[in-house]
Write a protein that holds these residues in place. Structure first.
Motif, PDB file in Angstrom:
ATOM      1  N   ALA B 244       0.954  -1.390  -0.066  1.00  0.00           N
ATOM      2  CA  ALA B 244      -0.053  -0.062  -0.046  1.00  0.00           C
ATOM      3  C   ALA B 244       0.916   1.358  -0.014  1.00  0.00           C
ATOM      4  CB  ALA B 244      -0.979   0.146   1.184  1.00  0.00           C
ATOM      5  N   ASN B 245       1.808   1.244  -0.876  1.00  0.00           N
ATOM      6  CA  ASN B 245       2.847   2.295  -0.890  1.00  0.00           C
ATOM      7  C   ASN B 245       3.082   3.098  -2.164  1.00  0.00           C
ATOM      8  OD1 ASN B 245       4.938   4.049   0.166  1.00  0.00           O
ATOM      9  ND2 ASN B 245       6.363   2.463  -1.079  1.00  0.00           N
ATOM     10  N   HIS B 246       3.503   2.211  -3.158  1.00  0.00           N
ATOM     11  CA  HIS B 246       3.808   2.604  -4.434  1.00  0.00           C
ATOM     12  C   HIS B 246       3.735   1.467  -5.431  1.00  0.00           C
ATOM     13  CE1 HIS B 246       6.072   4.506  -7.549  1.00  0.00           C
ATOM     14  NE2 HIS B 246       5.966   5.724  -6.930  1.00  0.00           N
ATOM     15  N   ILE B 247       3.265   1.702  -6.749  1.00  0.00           N
ATOM     16  CA  ILE B 247       2.980   0.734  -7.538  1.00  0.00           C
ATOM     17  C   ILE B 247       4.235   0.198  -8.281  1.00  0.00           C
ATOM     18  CG2 ILE B 247       0.540   1.010  -8.223  1.00  0.00           C
ATOM     19  CD1 ILE B 247       1.488   2.583 -10.715  1.00  0.00           C
ATOM     20  N   SER B 248       5.110   0.870  -8.411  1.00  0.00           N
ATOM     21  CA  SER B 248       6.333   0.494  -9.095  1.00  0.00           C
ATOM     22  C   SER B 248       7.736   0.606  -8.127  1.00  0.00           C
ATOM     23  CB  SER B 248       6.757   1.152 -10.291  1.00  0.00           C
ATOM     24  OG  SER B 248       6.900   2.530 -10.127  1.00  0.00           O
ATOM     25  N   GLY B 249       7.581   0.838  -6.786  1.00  0.00           N
ATOM     26  CA  GLY B 249       8.878   0.674  -5.948  1.00  0.00           C
ATOM     27  C   GLY B 249       8.123   0.014  -4.705  1.00  0.00           C
ATOM     28  N   PRO B 250       9.247  -0.807  -3.865  1.00  0.00           N
ATOM     29  CA  PRO B 250       8.829  -1.452  -2.792  1.00  0.00           C
ATOM     30  C   PRO B 250       8.676  -0.383  -1.563  1.00  0.00           C
ATOM     31  CG  PRO B 250      11.104  -1.835  -3.281  1.00  0.00           C
ATOM     32  CD  PRO B 250      10.601  -0.965  -4.388  1.00  0.00           C
ATOM     33  N   SER B 251       7.949  -0.977  -0.475  1.00  0.00           N
ATOM     34  CA  SER B 251       8.059  -0.533   0.695  1.00  0.00           C
ATOM     35  C   SER B 251       9.569  -0.002   1.033  1.00  0.00           C
ATOM     36  CB  SER B 251       7.441  -1.448   1.818  1.00  0.00           C
ATOM     37  OG  SER B 251       7.764  -1.046   3.045  1.00  0.00           O
ATOM     38  N   ARG B 252       9.214   1.164   1.927  1.00  0.00           N
ATOM     39  CA  ARG B 252      10.619   1.739   2.272  1.00  0.00           C
ATOM     40  C   ARG B 252      10.978   1.080   3.535  1.00  0.00           C
ATOM     41  NH1 ARG B 252      14.114   4.308  -0.971  1.00  0.00           N
ATOM     42  NH2 ARG B 252      12.885   5.739  -2.371  1.00  0.00           N
ATOM     43  N   THR B 253      10.017   0.329   4.257  1.00  0.00           N
ATOM     44  CA  THR B 253      10.545  -0.268   5.771  1.00  0.00           C
ATOM     45  C   THR B 253      10.559  -1.613   5.709  1.00  0.00           C
ATOM     46  OG1 THR B 253       8.000  -0.403   6.202  1.00  0.00           O
ATOM     47  CG2 THR B 253       9.136   1.429   6.724  1.00  0.00           C
ATOM     48  N   GLY B 254       9.816  -2.281   4.421  1.00  0.00           N
ATOM     49  CA  GLY B 254       9.923  -3.775   4.590  1.00  0.00           C
ATOM     50  C   GLY B 254       8.838  -4.451   5.534  1.00  0.00           C
ATOM     51  N   GLN B 255       8.019  -3.543   6.327  1.00  0.00           N
ATOM     52  CA  GLN B 255       7.074  -3.961   7.264  1.00  0.00           C
ATOM     53  C   GLN B 255       6.191  -5.061   6.770  1.00  0.00           C
ATOM     54  OE1 GLN B 255       6.764  -3.888  10.449  1.00  0.00           O
ATOM     55  NE2 GLN B 255       7.932  -2.386  11.249  1.00  0.00           N
ATOM     56  N   GLU B 256       5.777  -4.877   5.502  1.00  0.00           N
ATOM     57  CA  GLU B 256       4.674  -5.634   4.889  1.00  0.00           C
ATOM     58  C   GLU B 256       5.098  -6.967   4.259  1.00  0.00           C
ATOM     59  OE1 GLU B 256       5.525  -2.513   3.963  1.00  0.00           O
ATOM     60  OE2 GLU B 256       4.194  -1.142   4.849  1.00  0.00           O
ATOM     61  N   LEU B 257       6.254  -7.082   3.846  1.00  0.00           N
ATOM     62  CA  LEU B 257       6.766  -8.506   3.606  1.00  0.00           C
ATOM     63  C   LEU B 257       7.158  -9.182   4.968  1.00  0.00           C
ATOM     64  CD1 LEU B 257       8.175 -10.624   2.024  1.00  0.00           C
ATOM     65  CD2 LEU B 257      10.408  -9.385   1.999  1.00  0.00           C
ATOM     66  N   ALA B 258       7.552  -8.381   5.904  1.00  0.00           N
ATOM     67  CA  ALA B 258       7.878  -9.022   7.412  1.00  0.00           C
ATOM     68  C   ALA B 258       6.413  -9.579   7.855  1.00  0.00           C
ATOM     69  CB  ALA B 258       8.461  -7.925   8.222  1.00  0.00           C
ATOM     70  N   GLY B 259       5.229  -8.839   7.407  1.00  0.00           N
ATOM     71  CA  GLY B 259       4.074  -9.209   7.813  1.00  0.00           C
ATOM     72  C   GLY B 259       3.609 -10.484   7.101  1.00  0.00           C
ATOM     73  N   ALA B 260       3.888 -10.942   5.787  1.00  0.00           N
ATOM     74  CA  ALA B 260       3.742 -11.877   5.182  1.00  0.00           C
ATOM     75  C   ALA B 260       4.488 -13.079   5.819  1.00  0.00           C
ATOM     76  CB  ALA B 260       4.038 -11.899   3.648  1.00  0.00           C
ATOM     77  N   ILE B 261       5.690 -12.835   6.225  1.00  0.00           N
ATOM     78  CA  ILE B 261       6.649 -13.734   6.785  1.00  0.00           C
ATOM     79  C   ILE B 261       6.157 -14.045   8.228  1.00  0.00           C
ATOM     80  CG2 ILE B 261       8.952 -14.020   7.739  1.00  0.00           C
ATOM     81  CD1 ILE B 261      10.098 -12.185   5.659  1.00  0.00           C
ATOM     82  N   LYS B 262       5.457 -13.203   9.013  1.00  0.00           N
ATOM     83  CA  LYS B 262       4.781 -13.649  10.331  1.00  0.00           C
ATOM     84  C   LYS B 262       3.798 -14.563  10.226  1.00  0.00           C
ATOM     85  CE  LYS B 262       2.525 -10.966  13.704  1.00  0.00           C
ATOM     86  NZ  LYS B 262       1.520  -9.754  13.686  1.00  0.00           N
ATOM     87  N   ASN B 263       2.841 -14.233   9.242  1.00  0.00           N
ATOM     88  CA  ASN B 263       1.571 -15.049   8.744  1.00  0.00           C
ATOM     89  C   ASN B 263       2.115 -16.569   8.488  1.00  0.00           C
ATOM     90  OD1 ASN B 263       0.005 -12.853   9.515  1.00  0.00           O
ATOM     91  ND2 ASN B 263      -0.738 -12.554   7.558  1.00  0.00           N
ATOM     92  N   ALA B 264       3.122 -16.647   7.559  1.00  0.00           N
ATOM     93  CA  ALA B 264       3.526 -17.847   7.114  1.00  0.00           C
ATOM     94  C   ALA B 264       4.115 -18.445   8.220  1.00  0.00           C
ATOM     95  CB  ALA B 264       4.538 -17.779   5.718  1.00  0.00           C
TER      96      ALA B 264
END
Lengths: 206, 384
Positions: B244-264
């Motif tokens: 929920a940040n940018h369509i062509s650039g990743p998150s600046r924080t990595g929080q959201e990928l970390a969220g997917a890792i946490k759920n996995a």
């Protein structure tokens, strides 16, 4: 016990008409770009990113705006608790053709990024701050049963608490959008979430 | 909440797999090349793809992957068919069973067809991923309508996650998950326009990382809940998120990928310590590597051995998640973690533990991550 799930709202943009919960709320005669612009103006919002989007993203973004307006309370959920699960038949072909034509001159990164059908999900998530599960599936015809199965899995297992799901499809002047808001709460107008109900609504809007 | 439901949930086992890449036609051939530190990435001069020379991992021009027949399968479909055929061979999975489903993952499928002909109804039909999926399904005799995932660079991992969910909820007993992408001018010019390509072989997570290489390939993983595979490696958990940040650039924080890792991890019933190694997305673009390193550090996985296989395969788009998972499954079986070629010194020291040499490690579980345009992230855990 499986969690009870309800369609708490639905919205379609089809054949020049925006309809919310089965009631037409806006109409526009003319081509698709004209309809998208008029529908955007009807919402009286200032969201400059809208103008940069391709037609698929504009259509999905607008359908979500109309769907959520007066129906969805963002305060009910944390960002990671809302998901977006979409399907379409034409992928991003509408923009693919435009990008390919553009490269004869200079390849445009702003057109290239929309050559991915899931960018519409990105646009919806950016606008609404949704950070939950998301997926884009390609289906020759809208497969309500499959979408119901995936969404139910996510809600039953408490991976998400609310989900926007449905179909956003555009190729040239051929377009159709039907989105559903699925939540675990019953409202005055909600109906039980099922593939049959989604199919009924999807086909009625045709 | 749904504890009764969870008790009845079957385990999802990996039955068989295949990698079809410029490095080899089977998983064993591919793993042998990686053990010898041989990369598929080379300099190519092909004006049909790019006006300037470029580094990529490509099949030989004109190579055929299935015997010529009346179907006129495209290169994309041939890759899928050849990869699925090898994976199915001796697997014991019956594709004609109503309980078996085909899942196809691709970022751009047959998009190269658009390069030679103006769009018309026939071409529109031919280019569609649904058409390719139907042709592949018919080739093998699958009875159910195939499922097609097209979600940028997480397509392969999302294909595995989708299939695992279908099996866990008892919709099917077995799933054949196959992904492929073909590199043509359409894709190359787009990545060039983003200035995302490295002028040389890519250097994932290295302080000199300067962009990605593209690659061609296909991968297939067959999954099943049938107990005759109960000794096999399992899909333990998986999850997807959006920045929920940018369509062509990743998150600046990595929080959201970390969220997917946490759920996995949660789905696997694991804590971070249960992860023995990580197969990262590691495209070697500065933005991706930085975001991913942040996510891994947030997840408290910074000390866990990690690799990116992009230096061997380039970025194979919709096949990447499958190919890289399959190599890692082989690493679990052989207790040998493949190093990251192109990497010498960390861009983000302290956040990721990138391997420069093969590691002998008795591992039980690994994490595979992927991220893509549109802000999408995916994480899947495989384990014994």
């Amino acid at each position: 016990m499986l969690t009870e799930k309800y369609i708490t709202g639905f919205c379609s943009i089809d054949n020049g008409i925006v309809a919310k919960d089965g009631v037409a709320i806006f109409g526009h005669q003319g081509d698709l770009p004209g309809l998208l612009l008029a529908a955007y103006q009807h919402l009286q919002l200032s969201y400059p990113k809208f103008y940069k989007m391709d037609n698929l993203s504009k259509l999905g973004w607008l359908t979500t705006e109309f769907l959520l307006k007066n129906t969805f309370n963002p305060g009910d959920y944390r960002p990671e608790e809302t998901g977006v699960i979409l399907a379409n038949a034409n992928s991003s072909l509408d923009d693919d053709v435009k990008y390919w034509e553009s490269i004869k001159d200079v390849a445009s990164p702003s057109l290239f990024v929309y050559t991915l059908p899931n960018i519409v999900i990105g646009e919806i998530c950016i606008r609404n701050h949704f950070k939950g599960e998301q997926a884009l599936y390609i289906q020759p015809e809208f497969n309500a049963e499959f979408i119901t199965q995936q969404v139910s899995y996510l809600l039953n297992k408490n991976i998400i608490q609310a989900c926007i799901c449905g179909c956003i499809d555009v190729f040239e002047e051929d377009y159709k959008a039907v989105l559903f808001l699925v939540e675990k709460k019953k409202t005055d107008t909600s109906v039980v979430f099922s593939a049959e109900k989604m199919d009924e609504i999807f086909n009625k809007e045709a | 909440m749904s504890s009764i439901n969870e008790i009845n949930e079957p385990d999802v086992f990996v039955v068989a797999d295949n990698i079809l890449s410029p490095l080899g036609k089977t998983t064993a051939e591919n793993f042998a090349k990686l053990r010898e530190n041989i990369s598929g990435v080379k300099q190519h001069t092909d004006v049909a793809i790019s006006p300037l020379p470029f580094f990529a991992s490509l099949f030989d021009k004109g190579e055929e992957f299935v015997k010529a027949d009346e179907h006129n399968y495209t290169k994309f479909e041939q890759l899928l068919i050849a990869s699925i055929a090898d994976a199915l061979n001796g697997s014991g999975v019956d594709v004609r069973d109503k309980k078996t489903v085909l899942v196809i993952s691709s970022t751009k499928g047959n998009i190269n067809l658009l390069e030679n002909e103006a769009i018309n109804d026939e071409l529109k039909e031919r280019i569609s991923l649904s058409t390719s999926a139907k042709l592949v399904a018919e080739h093998f005799g699958f009875q159910n309508q195939p499922i097609v995932v097209s979600n940028a660079c997480i397509s392969g991992v999302l294909g595995v996650i989708t299939a695992a969910r279908l099996l866990r909820s008892n919709q099917y007993e077995s799933a054949v998950v196959a992904g492929a992408d073909v590199i043509s001018k359409f894709i190359m010019s787009g990545f060039e326009s983003f200035k995302a390509l490295s002028p040389g072989p890519c250097k994932p997570f290295d302080k000199e990382h300067d962009g990605l290489n593209l690659g061609e390939g296909a991968g297939t993983i067959i999954l099943s809940t049938n107990h005759k595979y109960a000794q096999n490696i399992k899909v333990k958990g998986g999850s997807v998120s959006n920045d929920a940040n940018h369509i062509s650039g990743p998150s600046r924080t990595g929080q959201e990928l970390a969220g997917a890792i946490k759920n996995a991890l949660q789905e696997a019933n694991f804590i971070a310590d249960d992860i023995d190694f990580i197969s990262a997305h590691g495209t070697a673009t500065v933005y991706n590597d930085e975001m991913e390193a942040n996510a891994i550090a947030i997840s408290e996985l910074q000390k866990v051995p990690l690799n990116s296989l992009k230096g061997f395969y380039g970025h194979t788009l919709g096949a990447a998640g499958l190919i890289e998972s399959i190599i890692s499954i082989r690493s679990l079986k052989q207790s040998l973690i493949i190093p990251t070629i192109g990497f010498t010194e960390a861009a983000d020291p302290g956040k990721v533990n990138v391997g420069t040499a093969p590691i002998r490690l008795k591992a039980n579980n690994f994490l595979k991550t992927a991220s893509g345009f549109g802000g999408c992230n995916a994480a899947v855990i495989f384990g014994k």
